[in-house]
Design a protein around this motif. Sequence first.
Motif, PDB file in Angstrom:
ATOM      1  N   ALA A 148       4.866   0.742  -9.043  1.00  0.00           N
ATOM      2  CA  ALA A 148       5.955  -0.125  -8.550  1.00  0.00           C
ATOM      3  C   ALA A 148       5.787  -1.553  -9.085  1.00  0.00           C
ATOM      4  O   ALA A 148       4.669  -2.023  -9.300  1.00  0.00           O
ATOM      5  CB  ALA A 148       5.945  -0.138  -7.022  1.00  0.00           C
ATOM      6  N   ILE A 149       6.941  -2.212  -9.294  1.00  0.00           N
ATOM      7  CA  ILE A 149       6.965  -3.596  -9.800  1.00  0.00           C
ATOM      8  C   ILE A 149       7.424  -4.505  -8.659  1.00  0.00           C
ATOM      9  O   ILE A 149       8.403  -4.195  -7.970  1.00  0.00           O
ATOM     10  CB  ILE A 149       7.930  -3.708 -11.002  1.00  0.00           C
TER      11      ILE A 149
ATOM     12  N   ASP B 242       1.023  -8.897 -14.192  1.00  0.00           N
ATOM     13  CA  ASP B 242      -0.354  -8.523 -13.840  1.00  0.00           C
ATOM     14  C   ASP B 242      -0.391  -7.133 -13.234  1.00  0.00           C
ATOM     15  O   ASP B 242       0.419  -6.804 -12.364  1.00  0.00           O
ATOM     16  CB  ASP B 242      -0.937  -9.521 -12.824  1.00  0.00           C
ATOM     17  N   GLU B 243      -1.358  -6.337 -13.709  1.00  0.00           N
ATOM     18  CA  GLU B 243      -1.547  -4.987 -13.159  1.00  0.00           C
ATOM     19  C   GLU B 243      -2.641  -5.032 -12.100  1.00  0.00           C
ATOM     20  O   GLU B 243      -3.750  -5.472 -12.387  1.00  0.00           O
ATOM     21  CB  GLU B 243      -1.963  -4.032 -14.276  1.00  0.00           C
TER      22      GLU B 243
ATOM     23  N   LYS C 181       0.845  -1.210   0.000  1.00  0.00           N
ATOM     24  CA  LYS C 181       0.000   0.000   0.000  1.00  0.00           C
ATOM     25  C   LYS C 181       0.879   1.259   0.000  1.00  0.00           C
ATOM     26  O   LYS C 181       0.513   2.288  -0.544  1.00  0.00           O
ATOM     27  CB  LYS C 181      -0.891   0.022   1.248  1.00  0.00           C
ATOM     28  N   GLY C 182       2.053   1.147   0.641  1.00  0.00           N
ATOM     29  CA  GLY C 182       2.932   2.321   0.768  1.00  0.00           C
ATOM     30  C   GLY C 182       3.831   2.547  -0.443  1.00  0.00           C
ATOM     31  O   GLY C 182       4.529   3.565  -0.519  1.00  0.00           O
ATOM     32  N   MET C 183       3.842   1.616  -1.404  1.00  0.00           N
ATOM     33  CA  MET C 183       4.743   1.755  -2.562  1.00  0.00           C
ATOM     34  C   MET C 183       4.281   2.860  -3.505  1.00  0.00           C
ATOM     35  O   MET C 183       3.114   3.225  -3.523  1.00  0.00           O
ATOM     36  CB  MET C 183       4.811   0.424  -3.328  1.00  0.00           C
TER      37      MET C 183
ATOM     38  N   LYS D 193      -3.523   3.770  -6.609  1.00  0.00           N
ATOM     39  CA  LYS D 193      -2.237   3.411  -7.221  1.00  0.00           C
ATOM     40  C   LYS D 193      -2.345   2.126  -8.033  1.00  0.00           C
ATOM     41  O   LYS D 193      -3.251   1.319  -7.818  1.00  0.00           O
ATOM     42  CB  LYS D 193      -1.185   3.207  -6.128  1.00  0.00           C
ATOM     43  N   LYS D 194      -1.373   1.935  -8.930  1.00  0.00           N
ATOM     44  CA  LYS D 194      -1.264   0.679  -9.662  1.00  0.00           C
ATOM     45  C   LYS D 194       0.025  -0.020  -9.227  1.00  0.00           C
ATOM     46  O   LYS D 194       1.056   0.617  -8.998  1.00  0.00           O
ATOM     47  CB  LYS D 194      -1.226   0.943 -11.157  1.00  0.00           C
ATOM     48  N   LEU D 195      -0.073  -1.350  -9.145  1.00  0.00           N
ATOM     49  CA  LEU D 195       1.073  -2.164  -8.726  1.00  0.00           C
ATOM     50  C   LEU D 195       1.211  -3.294  -9.738  1.00  0.00           C
ATOM     51  O   LEU D 195       0.199  -3.839 -10.186  1.00  0.00           O
ATOM     52  CB  LEU D 195       0.745  -2.747  -7.348  1.00  0.00           C
TER      53      LEU D 195
END
Length: 456
Positions: free
Chosen positions: A325-326, A357-358, A319-321, A365-367
């Motif tokens: 971020a990958i 996977d996104e 959650k904090g990234m 945010k997207k991870l």
Amino acid sequence: MFEQSRELNFSIRFAPSKNKIMQTKNYDVKDLSLAAEGKLKIEWSGQNMPVLKNIRERFTKAKTLKGLTIACCLHITSETANLLITLKAAGATVVACASNPLSTQDSVAASLVKDFGIDTYAIKGEDSKTYYKHLNAALDYHPQITMDDGADLVNEIHKLKIQNAKGKITIKDKKSFVWDFYGSSEETTTGVIRLKAMEKDGYLKLPVIAVNDSDTKHLFDNQYGTGQSTIDGIIRATNVLLAGKTVVVAGYGWCSRGIASRAHGMGANVIVTEVDPVRALEAAMDGFRVMTMVQAVKTGDIFVSATGDKHVLSLAHMKGMKDGAIVANSGHFDVEIDMAGLEKYKKSKKRIRNQLDEYSLPNGKKLYVLGEGRLVNLAAAEGHPAEVMDMSFANQALAARWFVENKGKLEPKVYVLSKELDAEVASLKLQSMGITIDTLTPEQKKYLSSWTEGTQ
Ligand SMILES: NC(=O)c1ccc[n+]([C@@H]2O[C@H](COP(=O)([O-])OP(=O)(O)OC[C@H]3O[C@@H](n4cnc5c(N)ncnc54)[C@H](O)[C@@H]3O)[C@@H](O)[C@H]2O)c1
């Protein structure tokens, strides 16, 4: 101990003959028509496995494993195929199953069945039920020796009835069939940790060899193999540029230090997180920034965990990234990233590319997660290069011979192969690389084993 070969021939060509169909009757692979591609891959890897070739020649001549059945629960890659072929050439009946649902190379599995007559149960992407069905299919062959990568097969054996009276080990399966068992060898750190925990709890009923703990295994396979192939997996899945990125590596053990140094070599700014103060200090003195994961998530672009530990990348960390971020894992089990927590928390998910996977998160945010949180080097690339698996699998073959030589003398505990065997494997590898080294003079040998000479 085996003699050193005088000449290591790099142009390896295996049986089968062109006209001979070796296809087995029992198997579960994706598609046999992929076999031609797999056979070429197996031959290509074989060219870079001179130590294993040396052992194959000796074992073939001596029929070292004659009459035995060996079940191998390993990543089904072209390098593993060369080990399986070696065991078969030494006289064993060999059956193979995957040690991870995503690590199988389907073309290699097809070729093992079609070209080499090795019963194989492995399909890339198999679900958990099929994975365990395949492990049990391998046990149905009643193997005297097993090889594991993560200790799942040994765990399945422990669900059967094991008798160990004065070194005579027998196993009784669910159909009351009883057979002799010699021992099991373990390929990876996580498997060894599990086996040592089983021994400590008095639950281990079989002798096992921690192949991972041989120097010619973990110093090379874990460090240089995982180092290179993890970066390979990240690049194949994303095609991102590493230069200038901030790469956070969790752990500074054998695998993770390999990953950190390779990422640094490609121009990334590397941050290391650790829980072991000595290893954290090593990372700091090797020139890396060391901090907690909570601090690292604020600046990292790419995160790789290779610790063998659980939830090293927790939901709170993710959650904090930063947006975009990958996240990848190269540790054995898919527990290092809290995938279950992420699945529950996510707003939506879509597949962008193979093994990428996104995740869209409620915080906006997207991870990006690689290889579904499983070992990225095998899920998104091809695992370790043949040059390092050459030594790992030389040790596996030697472990099988060690079980034959020591049958009846072993206790249910975790053994390691001798330092002499390590030296032999390293010497053969050096020889294949055209490297000669110095030897101790008689004077030096005497000096190094005495205490009488001090300050002159
Ligand atoms: N991807 C592959 O092909 C491959 C190959 C070999 C080994 N492995 C696996 O990789 C993992 C690591 O193996 P290794 O040989 O490097 O082990 P290792 O014991 O040498 O190193 C693990 C390191 O992780 C650190 N660590 C543990 N928990 C941590 C945490 N919460 N945060 C930060 N650091 C933490 C430990 O202190 C240790 O230094 C194992 O699961 C092993 O089975 C994977």
